[in-house]
Design a protein around this motif. Sequence first.
Motif, PDB file in Angstrom:
ATOM      1  N   MET A  20      32.415  73.740  29.726  1.00  0.00           N
ATOM      2  CA  MET A  20      32.535  72.289  29.862  1.00  0.00           C
ATOM      3  C   MET A  20      31.239  71.754  30.450  1.00  0.00           C
ATOM      4  SD  MET A  20      36.350  72.248  31.500  1.00  0.00           S
ATOM      5  CE  MET A  20      37.678  73.188  30.723  1.00  0.00           C
ATOM      6  N   LEU A  21      30.760  70.651  29.907  1.00  0.00           N
ATOM      7  CA  LEU A  21      29.479  70.093  30.331  1.00  0.00           C
ATOM      8  C   LEU A  21      29.655  68.616  30.673  1.00  0.00           C
ATOM      9  CD1 LEU A  21      27.576  71.801  27.439  1.00  0.00           C
ATOM     10  CD2 LEU A  21      27.067  72.276  29.825  1.00  0.00           C
ATOM     11  N   ASP A  22      29.112  68.226  31.819  1.00  0.00           N
ATOM     12  CA  ASP A  22      29.226  66.827  32.229  1.00  0.00           C
ATOM     13  C   ASP A  22      28.197  66.563  33.319  1.00  0.00           C
ATOM     14  OD1 ASP A  22      30.161  64.241  32.277  1.00  0.00           O
ATOM     15  OD2 ASP A  22      31.810  64.665  33.662  1.00  0.00           O
ATOM     16  N   GLY A  23      27.914  65.273  33.551  1.00  0.00           N
ATOM     17  CA  GLY A  23      26.971  64.867  34.589  1.00  0.00           C
ATOM     18  C   GLY A  23      27.644  63.961  35.601  1.00  0.00           C
ATOM     19  N   THR A  24      27.242  64.083  36.874  1.00  0.00           N
ATOM     20  CA  THR A  24      27.756  63.238  37.953  1.00  0.00           C
ATOM     21  C   THR A  24      26.586  62.524  38.611  1.00  0.00           C
ATOM     22  OG1 THR A  24      29.638  64.692  38.396  1.00  0.00           O
ATOM     23  CG2 THR A  24      28.979  63.216  40.162  1.00  0.00           C
ATOM     24  N   TYR A  25      26.728  61.211  38.805  1.00  0.00           N
ATOM     25  CA  TYR A  25      25.647  60.378  39.338  1.00  0.00           C
ATOM     26  C   TYR A  25      25.898  60.002  40.790  1.00  0.00           C
ATOM     27  CZ  TYR A  25      23.920  59.649  34.564  1.00  0.00           C
ATOM     28  OH  TYR A  25      23.412  59.827  33.310  1.00  0.00           O
ATOM     29  N   PHE A  26      24.794  59.883  41.550  1.00  0.00           N
ATOM     30  CA  PHE A  26      24.854  59.280  42.888  1.00  0.00           C
ATOM     31  C   PHE A  26      23.433  58.960  43.352  1.00  0.00           C
ATOM     32  CE2 PHE A  26      24.098  63.691  43.931  1.00  0.00           C
ATOM     33  CZ  PHE A  26      23.314  63.661  45.081  1.00  0.00           C
ATOM     34  N   ASN A  27      23.274  57.771  43.948  1.00  0.00           N
ATOM     35  CA  ASN A  27      22.002  57.347  44.545  1.00  0.00           C
ATOM     36  C   ASN A  27      20.796  57.534  43.623  1.00  0.00           C
ATOM     37  OD1 ASN A  27      23.455  56.698  46.807  1.00  0.00           O
ATOM     38  ND2 ASN A  27      22.780  58.439  48.022  1.00  0.00           N
ATOM     39  N   TRP A  29      20.403  59.670  41.311  1.00  0.00           N
ATOM     40  CA  TRP A  29      20.250  61.040  40.836  1.00  0.00           C
ATOM     41  C   TRP A  29      21.454  61.414  39.985  1.00  0.00           C
ATOM     42  CZ3 TRP A  29      16.173  64.409  41.409  1.00  0.00           C
ATOM     43  CH2 TRP A  29      15.159  63.994  42.284  1.00  0.00           C
ATOM     44  N   CYS A  30      21.283  62.429  39.152  1.00  0.00           N
ATOM     45  CA  CYS A  30      22.371  62.956  38.336  1.00  0.00           C
ATOM     46  C   CYS A  30      22.311  64.478  38.381  1.00  0.00           C
ATOM     47  CB  CYS A  30      22.252  62.474  36.891  1.00  0.00           C
ATOM     48  SG  CYS A  30      23.523  63.140  35.780  1.00  0.00           S
ATOM     49  N   VAL A  31      23.462  65.118  38.551  1.00  0.00           N
ATOM     50  CA  VAL A  31      23.518  66.570  38.491  1.00  0.00           C
ATOM     51  C   VAL A  31      24.370  66.952  37.285  1.00  0.00           C
ATOM     52  CG1 VAL A  31      25.483  66.646  40.127  1.00  0.00           C
ATOM     53  CG2 VAL A  31      24.096  68.704  39.713  1.00  0.00           C
ATOM     54  N   LEU A  32      23.766  67.706  36.362  1.00  0.00           N
ATOM     55  CA  LEU A  32      24.446  68.189  35.165  1.00  0.00           C
ATOM     56  C   LEU A  32      25.085  69.536  35.483  1.00  0.00           C
ATOM     57  CD1 LEU A  32      21.598  67.466  32.590  1.00  0.00           C
ATOM     58  CD2 LEU A  32      23.379  65.900  33.403  1.00  0.00           C
ATOM     59  N   ILE A  33      26.334  69.709  35.114  1.00  0.00           N
ATOM     60  CA  ILE A  33      27.085  70.901  35.505  1.00  0.00           C
ATOM     61  C   ILE A  33      27.631  71.609  34.278  1.00  0.00           C
ATOM     62  CG2 ILE A  33      29.012  71.783  36.882  1.00  0.00           C
ATOM     63  CD1 ILE A  33      28.806  69.244  38.586  1.00  0.00           C
ATOM     64  N   THR A  36      33.112  76.782  33.378  1.00  0.00           N
ATOM     65  CA  THR A  36      33.932  77.536  32.430  1.00  0.00           C
ATOM     66  C   THR A  36      35.394  77.099  32.423  1.00  0.00           C
ATOM     67  OG1 THR A  36      34.541  79.243  34.032  1.00  0.00           O
ATOM     68  CG2 THR A  36      32.490  79.570  32.785  1.00  0.00           C
ATOM     69  N   GLY A  37      35.779  76.293  33.389  1.00  0.00           N
ATOM     70  CA  GLY A  37      37.189  75.974  33.593  1.00  0.00           C
ATOM     71  C   GLY A  37      37.714  76.651  34.832  1.00  0.00           C
ATOM     72  N   THR A  38      36.990  77.696  35.296  1.00  0.00           N
ATOM     73  CA  THR A  38      37.365  78.388  36.532  1.00  0.00           C
ATOM     74  C   THR A  38      36.214  78.458  37.533  1.00  0.00           C
ATOM     75  OG1 THR A  38      36.798  80.538  35.549  1.00  0.00           O
ATOM     76  CG2 THR A  38      39.102  79.800  35.366  1.00  0.00           C
ATOM     77  N   HIS A  39      34.980  78.482  37.058  1.00  0.00           N
ATOM     78  CA  HIS A  39      33.846  78.576  37.979  1.00  0.00           C
ATOM     79  C   HIS A  39      32.594  77.924  37.362  1.00  0.00           C
ATOM     80  CE1 HIS A  39      33.505  82.270  35.489  1.00  0.00           C
ATOM     81  NE2 HIS A  39      32.204  82.034  35.577  1.00  0.00           N
ATOM     82  N   VAL A  40      31.670  77.568  38.241  1.00  0.00           N
ATOM     83  CA  VAL A  40      30.402  76.958  37.834  1.00  0.00           C
ATOM     84  C   VAL A  40      29.459  78.046  37.323  1.00  0.00           C
ATOM     85  CG1 VAL A  40      28.359  75.712  38.670  1.00  0.00           C
ATOM     86  CG2 VAL A  40      30.642  75.035  39.455  1.00  0.00           C
ATOM     87  N   ILE A  41      28.783  77.756  36.219  1.00  0.00           N
ATOM     88  CA  ILE A  41      27.785  78.691  35.684  1.00  0.00           C
ATOM     89  C   ILE A  41      26.392  78.331  36.189  1.00  0.00           C
ATOM     90  CG2 ILE A  41      26.729  79.626  33.597  1.00  0.00           C
ATOM     91  CD1 ILE A  41      29.262  78.880  32.103  1.00  0.00           C
ATOM     92  N   ASP A  42      26.027  77.054  36.066  1.00  0.00           N
ATOM     93  CA  ASP A  42      24.691  76.606  36.452  1.00  0.00           C
ATOM     94  C   ASP A  42      24.717  75.084  36.539  1.00  0.00           C
ATOM     95  OD1 ASP A  42      22.026  76.639  37.127  1.00  0.00           O
ATOM     96  OD2 ASP A  42      21.382  77.771  35.361  1.00  0.00           O
ATOM     97  N   TRP A  43      23.655  74.512  37.092  1.00  0.00           N
ATOM     98  CA  TRP A  43      23.542  73.057  37.179  1.00  0.00           C
ATOM     99  C   TRP A  43      22.074  72.657  37.136  1.00  0.00           C
ATOM    100  CZ3 TRP A  43      24.835  76.284  41.131  1.00  0.00           C
ATOM    101  CH2 TRP A  43      24.032  76.264  42.266  1.00  0.00           C
ATOM    102  N   GLN A  44      21.829  71.388  36.864  1.00  0.00           N
ATOM    103  CA  GLN A  44      20.468  70.876  36.702  1.00  0.00           C
ATOM    104  C   GLN A  44      20.381  69.467  37.266  1.00  0.00           C
ATOM    105  OE1 GLN A  44      17.601  72.280  35.304  1.00  0.00           O
ATOM    106  NE2 GLN A  44      16.601  70.407  36.031  1.00  0.00           N
ATOM    107  N   ALA A  56      16.906  71.566  29.646  1.00  0.00           N
ATOM    108  CA  ALA A  56      16.563  72.422  30.782  1.00  0.00           C
ATOM    109  C   ALA A  56      17.758  73.251  31.232  1.00  0.00           C
ATOM    110  CB  ALA A  56      16.059  71.553  31.937  1.00  0.00           C
ATOM    111  N   LEU A  57      18.965  72.670  31.175  1.00  0.00           N
ATOM    112  CA  LEU A  57      20.165  73.408  31.584  1.00  0.00           C
ATOM    113  C   LEU A  57      20.629  74.364  30.496  1.00  0.00           C
ATOM    114  CD1 LEU A  57      22.558  73.919  33.503  1.00  0.00           C
ATOM    115  CD2 LEU A  57      23.705  71.955  32.454  1.00  0.00           C
TER     116      LEU A  57
END
Length: 308
Positions: A20-27, A29-33, A36-44, A56-57
Motif C-alpha cells: 500500500m502506498l500513500d503520502g501524509t502531509y504536515f507543515n 512536508w510530505c512523507v511517502l510510506i 504491506t498491511g502489517t508493517h512499514v517497508i520504507d518511507w521517503q 526515489a521510494l
Amino acid sequence: MVLDRDPRVAPTGEVHDQIMLDGTYFNGWCVLIAYTGTHVIDWQWCDQEKNASWTALINRIPAPVAAIVDGNGPLTTTIKRLWPTTRIQRCHFHIRQAAHRYLTRRPVLPANKELLGLFKLLSKVTSLDEAARWMAAFTSWEAQWESFLKHRTQVRPGTLRPAHVKPGQHWWYTHIRTRRAHNLLAGLIRDNHLFTWLELAEDGYTIAKTTNPLEGSPNKAIKDFLRAHRGLDIDHARRGVDWLLYLRTEAPKDPWSFVTPRAWTQSRSAPKAVKPETGREETNLLYGTGFSVEDGNGIQKSWGGRSQ
C-alpha cells in the motif's frame, strides 16, 4: 551526548504480495510510506507527491504482485514505469470519496442518484460473478444516460460561466460533475484497476481493496504524534516521525544499536553557565542577595493601574 539520530532501513529484497502506498502531509512536508498491511517497508520525505519523490521510494523496493493506491496520478505513472509487472488496485474507499465529491451524498438528478447507487454497490461485490453483474449494470447506465452526458450549455447573454470554463469558451458540458464521476469508473474499468483484488484471489493471493490499513496505522500514528507534541520544530518532528515509522518495520533493531562512540563525546559547543553579576561585593556582603519581604518585595495584588 549527541545521538546518530536517523534510523536506517536495511533493504531485504523481499518480494511482497501487496504494498500500500500513500503520502501524509504536515507543515509543508510530505512523507511517502510503503506498507504491506502489517508493517512499514520504507518511507521517503519530500515536499509533495510527484514523479521524482515516488521514484526515489519505489526504486528501493522490489516490485510486488499488487500495489494498492489512492489514485494519485504521479504514483500510478511511476508504478507503471518502474513496476511494469505489478497489478494496480484502486482504493475503494477513495473511489467512494470521489463519488461524494462529484455527486454529493444526496443527489437530486435521477442519473446522479443511479450512478451513486452503483458506487455504493462496489462495497458489496465479493466475487468475479458479482463484479461482472456490476459492470453490466454500469454499461446499462451508460446506455440509458448517454445523451444526458452530452448535454451542452451555450454562451448567451446573462449565462453564468462556471469556474472551470475558460474565458474564450463558447460552450461547456452541462452536467460536468456527472461526467467526472462517470469517467472515473469508466477509466478504472478500462485500466482494470477496479477488481484486481478479486482476480488475484483466483491465483491464491490475498489482496486488500482499500488503503485503510495504512491510513489507520502509520498515518494515524503520525497525526496522533504530531497532535500530542504540538510546537516541535520541523527537524525534531521529522526525527520523531522517522523513529515512529522505523519501529513499525518488520524487524526494527534496538534504538541503542544506533548509538556510536561519537555519541558519548561531550559537545564543545554547549554554552557554559555563567553566574550573573548581582552587584558590588561589599553590598552583597552587607545585605546579601536573597529575597526578603521586609525589603518591600512581595506579590502585589492591588489595582496596579489596570483598566476596570
